[in-house]
Motif scaffolding. Structure first.
Motif, PDB file in Angstrom:
ATOM      1  N   ASP A  88      13.552  46.792 129.627  1.00 42.87           N
ATOM      2  CA  ASP A  88      12.898  46.144 130.767  1.00 42.87           C
ATOM      3  C   ASP A  88      13.630  46.435 132.069  1.00 42.87           C
ATOM      4  OD1 ASP A  88      10.712  44.682 129.427  1.00 42.87           O
ATOM      5  OD2 ASP A  88      12.335  43.613 128.431  1.00 42.87           O
ATOM      6  N   PHE A  89      14.947  46.553 131.990  1.00 37.46           N
ATOM      7  CA  PHE A  89      15.729  46.901 133.182  1.00 37.46           C
ATOM      8  C   PHE A  89      15.572  48.386 133.511  1.00 37.46           C
ATOM      9  CE2 PHE A  89      17.498  42.973 131.712  1.00 37.46           C
ATOM     10  CZ  PHE A  89      17.836  42.291 132.869  1.00 37.46           C
ATOM     11  N   VAL A  90      15.443  49.202 132.482  1.00 38.11           N
ATOM     12  CA  VAL A  90      15.195  50.634 132.699  1.00 38.11           C
ATOM     13  C   VAL A  90      13.868  50.825 133.430  1.00 38.11           C
ATOM     14  CG1 VAL A  90      14.756  52.855 131.566  1.00 38.11           C
ATOM     15  CG2 VAL A  90      16.564  51.348 130.703  1.00 38.11           C
ATOM     16  N   LEU A  91      12.873  50.029 133.062  1.00 32.75           N
ATOM     17  CA  LEU A  91      11.536  50.134 133.644  1.00 32.75           C
ATOM     18  C   LEU A  91      11.323  49.180 134.820  1.00 32.75           C
ATOM     19  CD1 LEU A  91       9.476  50.342 130.329  1.00 32.75           C
ATOM     20  CD2 LEU A  91       9.955  52.212 131.916  1.00 32.75           C
ATOM     21  N   ASP A  92      12.364  48.424 135.178  1.00 37.52           N
ATOM     22  CA  ASP A  92      12.274  47.451 136.281  1.00 37.52           C
ATOM     23  C   ASP A  92      11.174  46.429 136.052  1.00 37.52           C
ATOM     24  OD1 ASP A  92      14.377  48.659 137.813  1.00 37.52           O
ATOM     25  OD2 ASP A  92      12.976  50.252 138.357  1.00 37.52           O
ATOM     26  N   GLN A  94      10.483  42.809 135.649  1.00 41.11           N
ATOM     27  CA  GLN A  94      11.147  41.539 135.902  1.00 41.11           C
ATOM     28  C   GLN A  94      10.787  40.465 134.879  1.00 41.11           C
ATOM     29  OE1 GLN A  94      10.260  40.473 139.961  1.00 41.11           O
ATOM     30  NE2 GLN A  94      11.638  42.017 140.815  1.00 41.11           N
ATOM     31  N   HIS A  95       9.612  40.583 134.272  1.00 44.43           N
ATOM     32  CA  HIS A  95       9.197  39.563 133.304  1.00 44.43           C
ATOM     33  C   HIS A  95       9.733  39.843 131.904  1.00 44.43           C
ATOM     34  CE1 HIS A  95       6.620  37.615 136.221  1.00 44.43           C
ATOM     35  NE2 HIS A  95       6.032  38.765 136.493  1.00 44.43           N
ATOM     36  N   GLU A  96      10.459  40.947 131.744  1.00 46.05           N
ATOM     37  CA  GLU A  96      11.086  41.314 130.475  1.00 46.05           C
ATOM     38  C   GLU A  96      10.087  41.257 129.318  1.00 46.05           C
ATOM     39  OE1 GLU A  96      14.880  39.393 129.861  1.00 46.05           O
ATOM     40  OE2 GLU A  96      15.312  39.344 132.001  1.00 46.05           O
ATOM     41  N   ASN A  97       8.943  41.921 129.502  1.00 45.82           N
ATOM     42  CA  ASN A  97       7.860  41.801 128.525  1.00 45.82           C
ATOM     43  C   ASN A  97       7.340  43.144 128.008  1.00 45.82           C
ATOM     44  OD1 ASN A  97       6.643  42.694 130.871  1.00 45.82           O
ATOM     45  ND2 ASN A  97       5.022  41.155 130.888  1.00 45.82           N
ATOM     46  N   TYR A  98       8.166  44.190 128.083  1.00 42.60           N
ATOM     47  CA  TYR A  98       7.706  45.502 127.625  1.00 42.60           C
ATOM     48  C   TYR A  98       7.304  45.463 126.155  1.00 42.60           C
ATOM     49  CZ  TYR A  98       7.563  50.507 126.611  1.00 42.60           C
ATOM     50  OH  TYR A  98       7.163  51.758 126.209  1.00 42.60           O
ATOM     51  N   HIS A  99       8.098  44.756 125.329  1.00 44.10           N
ATOM     52  CA  HIS A  99       7.776  44.719 123.893  1.00 44.10           C
ATOM     53  C   HIS A  99       6.432  44.033 123.641  1.00 44.10           C
ATOM     54  CE1 HIS A  99       9.346  40.625 124.285  1.00 44.10           C
ATOM     55  NE2 HIS A  99       8.869  40.341 123.089  1.00 44.10           N
ATOM     56  N   TYR A 212      24.661  45.559 130.354  1.00 41.87           N
ATOM     57  CA  TYR A 212      23.266  45.833 130.686  1.00 41.87           C
ATOM     58  C   TYR A 212      23.160  46.837 131.829  1.00 41.87           C
ATOM     59  CZ  TYR A 212      20.408  42.678 127.861  1.00 41.87           C
ATOM     60  OH  TYR A 212      19.714  42.093 126.832  1.00 41.87           O
ATOM     61  N   ASP A 213      23.962  46.618 132.865  1.00 44.84           N
ATOM     62  CA  ASP A 213      23.902  47.491 134.037  1.00 44.84           C
ATOM     63  C   ASP A 213      24.323  48.922 133.682  1.00 44.84           C
ATOM     64  OD1 ASP A 213      23.724  47.668 137.115  1.00 44.84           O
ATOM     65  OD2 ASP A 213      25.733  48.427 136.716  1.00 44.84           O
ATOM     66  N   GLN A 214      25.401  49.046 132.942  1.00 47.75           N
ATOM     67  CA  GLN A 214      25.918  50.365 132.603  1.00 47.75           C
ATOM     68  C   GLN A 214      24.977  51.114 131.658  1.00 47.75           C
ATOM     69  OE1 GLN A 214      28.394  51.452 134.201  1.00 47.75           O
ATOM     70  NE2 GLN A 214      29.241  53.219 133.123  1.00 47.75           N
ATOM     71  N   LEU A 215      24.462  50.404 130.644  1.00 48.41           N
ATOM     72  CA  LEU A 215      23.556  51.064 129.704  1.00 48.41           C
ATOM     73  C   LEU A 215      22.241  51.438 130.383  1.00 48.41           C
ATOM     74  CD1 LEU A 215      23.034  52.105 126.879  1.00 48.41           C
ATOM     75  CD2 LEU A 215      22.282  49.801 126.213  1.00 48.41           C
ATOM     76  N   THR A 216      21.775  50.586 131.294  1.00 50.11           N
ATOM     77  CA  THR A 216      20.564  50.906 132.052  1.00 50.11           C
ATOM     78  C   THR A 216      20.750  52.209 132.831  1.00 50.11           C
ATOM     79  OG1 THR A 216      19.899  48.585 132.249  1.00 50.11           O
ATOM     80  CG2 THR A 216      18.996  50.115 133.864  1.00 50.11           C
ATOM     81  N   LYS A 217      21.892  52.352 133.487  1.00 48.31           N
ATOM     82  CA  LYS A 217      22.179  53.584 134.224  1.00 48.31           C
ATOM     83  C   LYS A 217      22.154  54.798 133.288  1.00 48.31           C
ATOM     84  CE  LYS A 217      25.146  51.426 137.734  1.00 48.31           C
ATOM     85  NZ  LYS A 217      26.554  51.231 138.176  1.00 48.31           N
ATOM     86  N   ILE A 218      22.788  54.663 132.135  1.00 51.32           N
ATOM     87  CA  ILE A 218      22.851  55.760 131.166  1.00 51.32           C
ATOM     88  C   ILE A 218      21.458  56.162 130.711  1.00 51.32           C
ATOM     89  CG2 ILE A 218      23.573  56.371 128.811  1.00 51.32           C
ATOM     90  CD1 ILE A 218      26.046  54.531 129.313  1.00 51.32           C
TER      91      ILE A 218
END
Length: 325
Positions: A88-92, A94-99, A212-218
């Motif tokens: 969800d952070f990779v895709l921005d 905000q509702h954290e609902n990709y799944h 979360y921040d570091q893995l999102t960047k990766i």
């Protein structure tokens, strides 16, 4: 099939549940960590989506939910991607609902429909409208099996609450009008406090935020460099990690080298490296009082204050300074 759970005990389950548990979509969840990147920065933060899914199913059963609702509970997280909400952070989102957005396609493209059909269940009727499963899911700030299980499971596993208190809380849970509620203010205050240990203290822990921040960047670099595809997120954490660590991308290797359990990070609102906001999560259980369901905050100034502080912290987000990476 006998299923044992550290929170709820031992249960003999129906054949349809046994076959679903043994299926590839559910077994895959053993390789999906509930905390996303958390286990990469603290190996003790290692609860999986599989444990949670089994737990939700058993909690629904413990509370008298139907076999159909137990099935829905077992399968509710089957579409979670590798690293859970990190996507969800990779895709921005905000509702954290990709799944949730991909739930239908993941179910449809699996063997789950055929397993359910074998036991005379239609997967679309059973799974595509979770509003009928009122023990499993409720909009915040109400209790539901999903919300209760991940809170109790994480906080017990991470030694924030004792098992005795978990059991005392569960003894005070009742189902009224098909919904989870509590019988007294004390249990409500205990759960609200425990819930904020989860979604504020744990979710917003400096190490968690860093991970979360570091893995999102990766992952963003890996996608942009065609090292991974979005279809890879439907595998397990370790499969995605393998693609990352075997890549020859210098930027990715540099970022990955800083994602480990020796990182030190602290809260610092003045001199920060990371500012990250999670979805605002609030809780206000209903209490069954004089044949009515009434919000616990109506009885408790303590809950009002906890909710106010949690809202302020969630809206502000986490400010993190990296001391050593």
């Amino acid at each position: 099939m006998l299923v044992s759970d550290k929170l709820y005990g031992d249960f003999k389950i129906d054949k349809v549940l046994e076959e679903l548990i043994k299926s590839k979509p559910i077994q895959r969840l053993k390789g999906i960590h509930q905390g996303g990147a958390s286990y990469l920065v603290n190996t003790d933060w290692n609860v999986t989506r599989y444990e949670h899914s089994i737990g939700v199913m058993l909690l629904i059963r413990k509370l008298g939910g139907s076999i159909e609702e137990q099935i829905a509970g077992l399968l509710h997280d089957v579409s979670h991607t590798a690293f859970s909400h990190v996507v969800d952070f990779v895709l921005d989102k905000q509702h954290e609902n990709y799944h949730e957005a991909i739930f239908h396609s993941v179910i449809k493209d699996s063997k789950i429909p055929s397993i359910l059909e074998k036991y005379q269940y239609d997967y679309e009727e059973l799974l595509m409208d979770d509003t009928k499963w009122t023990i499993l899911e409720q909009p915040a700030p109400e209790l539901c099996a999903d919300r209760v299980d991940y809170t109790l499971r994480d906080m017990y596993t991470y030694n924030k609450i004792p098992l005795k208190e978990v059991h005392e809380f569960l003894e005070n849970v009742v189902i009224v009008e098909g919904k989870m509620c509590l019988q007294n203010v004390d249990s409500s205050e205990w759960f609200v406090e425990t819930y904020y240990k989860e979604v504020i203290d744990f979710f917003m822990h400096p190490l968690n935020i860093y991970g979360y921040d570091q893995l999102t960047k990766i992952l963003k670099v890996a996608i942009a460099s065609n090292i991974i595809k979005f279809s890879d997120f439907l595998g397990e954490d370790k499969e995605l990690i393998n693609k990352i660590i075997t890549s020859n991308n210098v930027e990715i290797q540099k970022l990955w080298s800083k994602l480990h359990s020796s990182v030190k990070a602290v809260v610092d609102e003045e001199d920060f490296d990371i500012h990250l906001k999670n979805k605002v999560r609030l809780i206000d259980p209903s209490i069954f009082f004089q044949n009515k369901l009434i919000s616990a905050s109506s009885f408790s100034e303590s809950i009002q204050e906890m909710n106010k502080k949690a809202f302020q912290k969630a809206k502000k987000g986490a400010y993190v300074k990296v001391i050593e990476d």
